[in-house]
Design a protein around this motif. Structure first.
Motif, PDB file in Angstrom:
ATOM      1  N   PHE A  28       0.819  -1.211   0.000  1.00  0.00           N
ATOM      2  CA  PHE A  28       0.000   0.000   0.000  1.00  0.00           C
ATOM      3  C   PHE A  28       0.853   1.262   0.000  1.00  0.00           C
ATOM      4  N   GLN A  29       2.163   1.079   0.229  1.00  0.00           N
ATOM      5  CA  GLN A  29       3.076   2.209   0.194  1.00  0.00           C
ATOM      6  C   GLN A  29       3.184   2.797  -1.212  1.00  0.00           C
ATOM      7  N   LEU A  30       2.731   2.058  -2.209  1.00  0.00           N
ATOM      8  CA  LEU A  30       2.694   2.568  -3.575  1.00  0.00           C
ATOM      9  C   LEU A  30       1.697   3.714  -3.726  1.00  0.00           C
ATOM     10  N   LEU A  31       0.695   3.755  -2.852  1.00  0.00           N
ATOM     11  CA  LEU A  31      -0.402   4.696  -3.016  1.00  0.00           C
ATOM     12  C   LEU A  31       0.050   6.158  -3.029  1.00  0.00           C
ATOM     13  N   VAL A  32       0.830   6.556  -2.026  1.00  0.00           N
ATOM     14  CA  VAL A  32       1.206   7.964  -1.898  1.00  0.00           C
ATOM     15  C   VAL A  32       2.058   8.448  -3.074  1.00  0.00           C
ATOM     16  N   PRO A  33       3.165   7.766  -3.429  1.00  0.00           N
ATOM     17  CA  PRO A  33       3.953   8.271  -4.563  1.00  0.00           C
ATOM     18  C   PRO A  33       3.191   8.289  -5.871  1.00  0.00           C
ATOM     19  N   LEU A  34       2.283   7.325  -6.086  1.00  0.00           N
ATOM     20  CA  LEU A  34       1.487   7.335  -7.311  1.00  0.00           C
ATOM     21  C   LEU A  34       0.550   8.545  -7.339  1.00  0.00           C
TER      22      LEU A  34
END
Length: 487
Positions: A173-179
């Motif tokens: 879910f750490q992908l969410l913020v940079p995306l």
């Protein structure tokens, strides 16, 4: 405050995009804290000892320090603040995939992902605050950090069904913020100061400001002030990093910034963000109960942080630093005493003691969030950390470690009282005065030929009998006589 105009709303929007870079740090800390409570993560990497757990966090710190010290500033200055944020986000995405899909038992691969994520956050955390300081209102962060803990809590209730995905879900879910950040960067302008620093691109700087300021006068005043400060810095100091040792006021500011940021890390809150799971294991046995406490703590942390939005300018930075440090010190003293001086039947604390410790750590966050948590970002980005040795320290000394944090917080309050000047309502271009330096705006006014250092002069003209004013009457203050704006 005035009405919420379309441009003010847009100003807040671009601030939130840039502020999301700070959420990268919070979310990553939350992720690593959360996975330590997963039995599947522990088994997947062959039950890492306390030294290895500390090394995993150290790897991130090393990457963040290297990027923050040596690459963050140059990338943001040479390529632009937007590029710095974008490159940092891309590295975070790559690192997230490496951590999520590390081969079983290969803790080295997981650590490698932590190094890369540190590099990415070092770049983004440098560019984001610079962007906010140069163009936007104060930042807001925290929502997605708490989201991680709630994801982890949900996963902890279904560990048998999810298996190893109980920790992989939280990590990916750490992908969410940079995306989200990458998707929004195209819609925000570069800062006017960067445009003027690079080839004196006045028109580009003006176009950037017109997207976030309501009137011609605001735009031209800000253009003038930026030009004056930059001209003075070029003539009297330096336009590059040599100013760090040439200008006494900058050296003093740099030293204070280092101490404040180091202080932010050793208050104990950064350690709790990363290791609260193993701290609470000494008080509670149920993993899902610990996950719920972490989720609630992160959620309350958002509310506590919001206090900074109305206290920072009302009471000042110095007041918040001192009050926060004293409050944190008292909380740590009581926490350490409550844990070390009460019995532990069956290896854990009684329910009343456990509730008391949780309440006090929440109260600690109440003091920390709007003071050393939010206010320190005004000074500079985080660069120091002591988290790498805390797991071993806690394992060997238990809650006596919290007496150390109490003492540190007390010393930080004294340091701020005696050495840190108040920066409330001081513009970036004029803040040197607080540290014994010159006023860049007033000194630069003579260099650009300005009559009034703070206000550009707008002049209306008549064309073919029609009055032309406001946004239609302006001309870049590009020449030496930059105070008369006519087109």
């Amino acid at each position: 405050m005035g009405l919420m105009t379309g441009k003010r709303a847009y100003n807040w929007y671009i601030s939130l995009v840039a502020a999301s870079c700070m959420v990268l740090y919070g979310y990553d800390t939350s992720v690593y804290n959360a996975v330590q409570g997963s039995k599947h993560w522990v088994a997947y990497f062959n039950k890492p000892n306390t030294q290895t757990i500390g090394a995993v966090n150290t790897a991130y710190t090393v990457g963040a320090i290297v990027a923050g010290f040596f690459f963050g500033g140059p990338v943001a200055d040479y390529f632009g603040r937007q590029v710095g944020m974008a490159v940092g986000c891309v590295l975070v995405i790559i690192a997230t995939l490496i951590q999520t899909f590390s081969p079983r038992g290969n803790i080295g691969c997981f650590i490698g992902g932590r190094v890369i994520i540190g590099l990415g956050q070092g770049l983004a955390l440098t560019a984001g605050p610079i962007y906010i300081g140069e163009l936007s209102p104060p930042e807001i962060r925290g929502t997605i950090m708490s989201f991680c803990y709630w994801v982890n809590y949900a996963c902890s209730k279904h560990t048998r069904t999810l298996g190893e995905w109980d920790w992989k879900m939280a990590v990916i879910f750490q992908l969410l913020v940079p995306l989200v950040i990458l998707a929004q960067l195209w819609a925000i302008p570069e800062t006017p100061r960067w445009y003027i620093q690079h080839d004196n691109r006045i028109e580009a700087a003006r176009a950037s400001l017109y997207r976030v300021r309501d009137t011609d006068q605001e735009v031209e005043d800000e253009i003038l002030v930026i030009r004056e400060a930059i001209e003075f810095e070029k003539e009297a100091i330096s336009s590059n990093y040599s100013a760090l040792w040439k200008d006494k006021s900058v050296r003093k500011r740099l030293l204070l910034a280092f101490i404040l940021n180091a202080g932010q890390q050793i208050t104990g809150q950064g350690t709790l963000n990363t290791y609260s799971t193993i701290v609470y294991k000494k008080v509670f046995k149920d993993a899902s109960q610990i996950a719920l406490i972490n989720a609630l703590n992160a959620t309350f942390g958002i509310l506590f942080t919001l206090n900074a939005t109305w206290t920072v300018d009302r009471f000042g930075r110095k007041f918040l630093f001192i009050t926060g440090a004293i409050g944190m010190s008292i909380c740590m003293l009581i926490v350490a005493t409550a844990e070390t001086q009460t019995p532990s039947p069956n290896g854990t604390k009684t329910v009343p003691v456990g509730i008391s410790i949780v309440f006090l750590l929440f109260l600690f966050a109440f003091f920390y969030k709007p003071s050393w948590g939010a206010t320190t970002w005004i000074w500079t980005s985080e660069v120091f950390s002591m988290n790498q040795f805390f797991p071993t320290f806690l394992n060997n000394c238990g809650f006596y470690a919290f007496y150390m944090f109490a003492g540190i917080c007390g010393m930080l309050a004294a340091f701020v009282w005696f050495f840190v000047p108040e920066t409330k309502k001081i513009s970036l271009e004029e803040i040197d005065v607080l540290f014994g330096g010159s006023n860049h705006v007033e000194k630069g006014a003579d260099l650009v030929g300005a009559d009034d250092a703070h206000h550009a002069r707008l002049e209306s003209i008549a064309i073919d009998g029609d009055y032309k004013g406001g946004a239609q009457v302006r001309e870049a203050s590009t020449g030496t006589q930059g105070t008369t704006i006519v087109r």
